[in-house]
Design a protein around this motif. Structure first.
Motif, PDB file in Angstrom:
ATOM      1  N   ASP A 212      75.046 -34.614 -25.102  1.00 22.04           N
ATOM      2  CA  ASP A 212      75.288 -33.177 -25.847  1.00 22.04           C
ATOM      3  C   ASP A 212      76.589 -33.145 -26.529  1.00 22.04           C
ATOM      4  N   VAL A 213      77.695 -33.770 -25.916  1.00 22.67           N
ATOM      5  CA  VAL A 213      78.973 -33.579 -26.655  1.00 22.67           C
ATOM      6  C   VAL A 213      79.762 -34.790 -26.784  1.00 22.67           C
ATOM      7  N   VAL A 214      80.344 -34.848 -27.753  1.00 22.15           N
ATOM      8  CA  VAL A 214      81.130 -36.276 -28.118  1.00 22.15           C
ATOM      9  C   VAL A 214      82.673 -35.632 -28.113  1.00 22.15           C
ATOM     10  N   GLN A 215      83.476 -36.239 -27.236  1.00 18.13           N
ATOM     11  CA  GLN A 215      84.796 -35.861 -27.457  1.00 18.13           C
ATOM     12  C   GLN A 215      85.707 -37.070 -27.795  1.00 18.13           C
ATOM     13  N   GLU A 222      90.854 -37.814 -40.674  1.00 21.99           N
ATOM     14  CA  GLU A 222      89.966 -38.236 -41.283  1.00 21.99           C
ATOM     15  C   GLU A 222      88.823 -38.952 -40.598  1.00 21.99           C
ATOM     16  N   ILE A 223      88.983 -39.647 -39.731  1.00 22.71           N
ATOM     17  CA  ILE A 223      88.003 -40.240 -39.126  1.00 22.71           C
ATOM     18  C   ILE A 223      87.022 -39.290 -38.370  1.00 22.71           C
ATOM     19  N   PHE A 224      87.791 -38.365 -37.889  1.00 18.80           N
ATOM     20  CA  PHE A 224      87.141 -37.350 -36.914  1.00 18.80           C
ATOM     21  C   PHE A 224      86.039 -36.629 -37.746  1.00 18.80           C
ATOM     22  N   THR A 225      86.405 -36.297 -39.005  1.00 18.04           N
ATOM     23  CA  THR A 225      85.513 -35.485 -40.051  1.00 18.04           C
ATOM     24  C   THR A 225      84.434 -36.496 -40.271  1.00 18.04           C
ATOM     25  N   GLU A 226      84.630 -37.782 -40.581  1.00 10.96           N
ATOM     26  CA  GLU A 226      83.351 -38.537 -40.824  1.00 10.96           C
ATOM     27  C   GLU A 226      82.546 -38.546 -39.650  1.00 10.96           C
ATOM     28  N   ILE A 241      84.240 -32.500 -30.076  1.00  7.10           N
ATOM     29  CA  ILE A 241      85.475 -32.074 -29.677  1.00  7.10           C
ATOM     30  C   ILE A 241      86.511 -32.902 -29.926  1.00  7.10           C
ATOM     31  N   ALA A 242      87.578 -32.277 -30.532  1.00  8.46           N
ATOM     32  CA  ALA A 242      88.763 -33.299 -30.975  1.00  8.46           C
ATOM     33  C   ALA A 242      89.867 -32.853 -29.856  1.00  8.46           C
ATOM     34  N   ASP A 260      84.114 -28.692 -33.095  1.00 10.41           N
ATOM     35  CA  ASP A 260      83.645 -27.190 -32.373  1.00 10.41           C
ATOM     36  C   ASP A 260      84.884 -26.701 -31.455  1.00 10.41           C
ATOM     37  N   VAL A 261      85.412 -27.590 -30.982  1.00  5.94           N
ATOM     38  CA  VAL A 261      86.329 -27.403 -29.770  1.00  5.94           C
ATOM     39  C   VAL A 261      87.681 -28.282 -30.028  1.00  5.94           C
ATOM     40  N   LEU A 262      88.812 -27.655 -29.918  1.00  7.08           N
ATOM     41  CA  LEU A 262      89.893 -28.533 -29.807  1.00  7.08           C
ATOM     42  C   LEU A 262      90.466 -28.544 -28.251  1.00  7.08           C
ATOM     43  N   VAL A 263      90.866 -29.700 -27.890  1.00  8.74           N
ATOM     44  CA  VAL A 263      91.338 -29.766 -26.257  1.00  8.74           C
ATOM     45  C   VAL A 263      92.726 -30.128 -26.306  1.00  8.74           C
TER      46      VAL A 263
END
Length: 282
Positions: A212-215, A222-226, A241-242, A260-263
């Motif tokens: 349901d969530v990928v952290q 750049e990698i997170f955006t892709e 989640i980053a 969606d979320v910064l941890v």
């Protein structure tokens, strides 16, 4: 922000600084004299834990006349709390109450700063505090986090299914992740499943097989955006989640990646807010 401090919590704070009485006030015969105390901000701050300090004051018999609720924005020179009563009681609680507000308000202020930076780029993003707060201050840290506009990522091990790489060492690695996710979903149908990933391949495996969530831990923007785009192509409702080394220098950058979320645990290492205590006789 309902973080409940028990009476025992409050008593322990007093006892920690008063294990066998206050020798100085005893020798100076201050008991029975009347006085007042006011805590006043020296710098702009987000007030936090004032409710608990009110309880501390009342525990030692002081009469509280005024306080501002947690989450209130305070400017230099403004009062956070004022009380009156026995001079010996004022000296018992002076430092403990001041320190609690200073440390909690420091965390609240730093959280507020991070929230503002991130939401300038992404108004809907959440700032979540990890459970890596200093030991023994969980309640204070969580209350301060929320006073500053953040949310808990995890209050502890009992409230979230979060699968780390370290868990998967014992279950067959990411290669066996599809079976792990399926098994957890079958056992706990109503809970969301969060999977931490360290690469695009791991993230896509999680998304494809029901996470349901990928952290994403410590990925570049750049990698997170892709990664966010490709995971949402698989599951448009997936939460991304980053996490890892998020702070005031890069929160805005990560907020623009589609997270969606910064941890982060950055807020927990804030310098304390600065307040002064004004103690008067009479």
């Amino acid at each position: 922000m309902m973080i409940y401090f028990t009476d025992s919590d409050i008593d322990r704070l007093i006892e920690d600084d008063l294990p066998a009485g206050d020798m100085t006030t005893f020798l100076l015969d201050l008991a029975g004299m009347n006085g007042s105390i006011a805590l006043i901000a020296r710098n702009p701050m987000i007030a936090c834990c004032t409710e608990e300090v009110v309880r501390l004051y009342k525990k030692v018999g002081l009469e509280v006349g005024y306080f501002v609720p947690s989450g209130t924005r305070i400017q230099p020179g403004e009062k956070l709390i004022e009380a009156k009563g026995d001079a010996s009681a004022i000296h018992v609680i002076w430092r403990t109450g001041s320190a609690m507000i200073e440390f909690a308000s420091g965390i609240a202020g730093r959280t507020d700063k991070l929230v503002n930076i991130a939401r300038k780029e992404n108004p809907g993003i959440s700032i979540a505090g990890t459970r890596k707060h200093p030991p023994f201050v969980k309640k204070m840290a969580l209350k301060a986090l929320m006073a500053g506009g953040g949310v808990p990522h995890r209050t502890g091990l009992s409230d979230t299914v979060l699968i780390f790489r370290e868990h998967l060492l014992f279950t067959g690695g990411y290669e066996n992740l599809p079976l792990v996710i399926s098994s957890v979903k079958e056992k706990m149908k109503e809970r969301k499943i969060v999977v931490e990933a360290h690469s695009m391949e791991e993230a896509l495996t999680a998304a494809e097989h029901g996470a349901d969530v990928v952290q994403m831990d410590k990925s570049t923007p750049e990698i997170f955006t892709e990664c966010a785009g490709r995971c949402r192509a698989i599951n448009p409702r997936i939460c991304m989640i980053a996490a890892g080394a998020i702070n005031d220098t890069n929160a805005g950058i990560y907020a623009k990646t589609g997270a969606d979320v910064l941890v982060t645990s950055w807020m927990y290492h804030a310098p304390p807010a600065d307040i002064r205590a004004e103690i008067l006789k009479g």
